[in-house]
Write an enzyme that holds these catalytic residues in place. Structure first.
Site, PDB file in Angstrom:
ATOM      1  N   SER A  74       0.835  -1.203   0.000  1.00  0.00           N
ATOM      2  CA  SER A  74       0.000   0.000   0.000  1.00  0.00           C
ATOM      3  C   SER A  74       0.877   1.265   0.000  1.00  0.00           C
ATOM      4  O   SER A  74       1.611   1.487  -0.945  1.00  0.00           O
ATOM      5  CB  SER A  74      -0.959  -0.079   1.194  1.00  0.00           C
ATOM      6  OG  SER A  74      -1.918   0.922   1.139  1.00  0.00           O
ATOM      7  N   ASP A 132     -10.519  -3.449  -5.472  1.00  0.00           N
ATOM      8  CA  ASP A 132      -9.770  -2.567  -4.574  1.00  0.00           C
ATOM      9  C   ASP A 132     -10.313  -1.138  -4.699  1.00  0.00           C
ATOM     10  O   ASP A 132     -10.191  -0.522  -5.760  1.00  0.00           O
ATOM     11  CB  ASP A 132      -8.271  -2.617  -4.973  1.00  0.00           C
ATOM     12  CG  ASP A 132      -7.382  -1.893  -3.970  1.00  0.00           C
ATOM     13  OD1 ASP A 132      -7.873  -0.971  -3.295  1.00  0.00           O
ATOM     14  OD2 ASP A 132      -6.199  -2.242  -3.888  1.00  0.00           O
ATOM     15  N   HIS A 166      -8.372  -4.123  -0.993  1.00  0.00           N
ATOM     16  CA  HIS A 166      -7.033  -3.563  -0.789  1.00  0.00           C
ATOM     17  C   HIS A 166      -6.213  -4.384   0.221  1.00  0.00           C
ATOM     18  O   HIS A 166      -5.018  -4.146   0.383  1.00  0.00           O
ATOM     19  CB  HIS A 166      -7.171  -2.115  -0.306  1.00  0.00           C
ATOM     20  CG  HIS A 166      -5.910  -1.312  -0.425  1.00  0.00           C
ATOM     21  ND1 HIS A 166      -5.333  -0.998  -1.633  1.00  0.00           N
ATOM     22  CD2 HIS A 166      -5.110  -0.759   0.521  1.00  0.00           C
ATOM     23  CE1 HIS A 166      -4.237  -0.293  -1.424  1.00  0.00           C
ATOM     24  NE2 HIS A 166      -4.083  -0.132  -0.128  1.00  0.00           N
TER      25      HIS A 166
HETATM   26  C1  MLT Z   1      -1.398   6.018  -0.127  1.00  0.00           C
HETATM   27  O1  MLT Z   1      -1.774   7.044   0.400  1.00  0.00           O
HETATM   28  O2  MLT Z   1      -0.214   5.717  -0.277  1.00  0.00           O
HETATM   29  C2  MLT Z   1      -2.457   5.107  -0.625  1.00  0.00           C
HETATM   30  O3  MLT Z   1      -3.696   5.713  -0.565  1.00  0.00           O
HETATM   31  C3  MLT Z   1      -2.472   3.821   0.105  1.00  0.00           C
HETATM   32  C4  MLT Z   1      -2.752   4.037   1.560  1.00  0.00           C
HETATM   33  O4  MLT Z   1      -3.909   4.032   1.961  1.00  0.00           O
HETATM   34  O5  MLT Z   1      -1.810   4.209   2.299  1.00  0.00           O
END
Ligand code: MLT
Length: 204
Positions: A102, A152, A183
């Site tokens: 992520s 996702d 996700h």
């Molecule tokens: C991010 O901000 O890098 C993406 O949205 C993934 C997350 O939720 O961290």
């Protein structure tokens, strides 16, 4: 940067650079490293940004909207840290494979977008496109495993396909592992990435 380093028992294996998701820390992905390659050295880093107390690797303006200036700054900060860590812990800087989930996958992708030879390869679980409209460095010979969920809500399938096109356009070899989940990081994709790692880096 806060981090954990564990020396490996297999001197030829790539060092695994672990990059956690939002709200995680340097301990989160340690069990994954053991599944990907138990003998590998591990460098696990904590993101330097806090969002409501949750560690991240760079700031965002809203969910899915990155603070580009901070992303560029933090990507350089991480790249510099990796150079120093390689000297301090005496691992081969040219044999580093990122494993990110992520937000960690997004900074891992950003390393590849901004720096040639930043990584020997990468396992990116649920990455997004870190930046658009910039030329990528030559990624010839860089193997990248990407996992994605067809449901996702944070990274829609079209964005995964766009990321694959961008990486491949720069010469990287990309394997995308799809699952009909969201996700979350699943055991199945970790297994798929471990198998990919063994085949790709010849760690049978
Ligand atoms: C991010 O901000 O890098 C993406 O949205 C993934 C997350 O939720 O961290």
């Amino acid at each position: 940067m806060k981090h954990v380093f564990r020396k490996g028992t297999d001197p030829n294996a790539p060092t695994l650079l672990l990059l956690h998701g939002t709200g995680g820390n340097e301990n989160d992905l340690l069990p994954l490293a053991a599944r990907i390659h138990p003998g590998a050295a591990v460098l696990s880093v904590r993101g330097n940004v806090l969002e409501n107390g949750m560690p991240r690797f760079f700031r965002r303006l809203a969910e899915g909207v990155f603070d580009e200036e901070d992303l560029i700054f933090r990507t350089k900060e991480l790249a510099d840290f990796l150079d120093q860590a390689a000297i301090e812990y005496e691992f081969d800087r040219d044999n580093l494979v990122a494993v990110g989930y992520s937000n960690g996958a997004n900074i891992g992708g950003s390393l590849l977008f901004h720096y040639r030879d930043a990584l020997r390869g990468a396992i990116l679980y649920h990455p997004m496109v870190p930046r658009r409209g910039i030329p990528l460095p030559d990624l010839s010979g860089v193997p990248i495993f990407v996992s994605a969920g067809t449901n996702d809500p944070i990274c829609p399938p079209q964005e995964t396909e766009e990321l694959q096109r961008l990486f491949e356009g720069a010469g990287a070899s990309v394997l995308v592992h799809w699952a009909s989940y969201g996700h979350q990081l699943t055991g199945m994709e970790v297994d798929a990435s471990s198998e990919w790692f063994r085949k790709t880096f010849d760690q049978e």
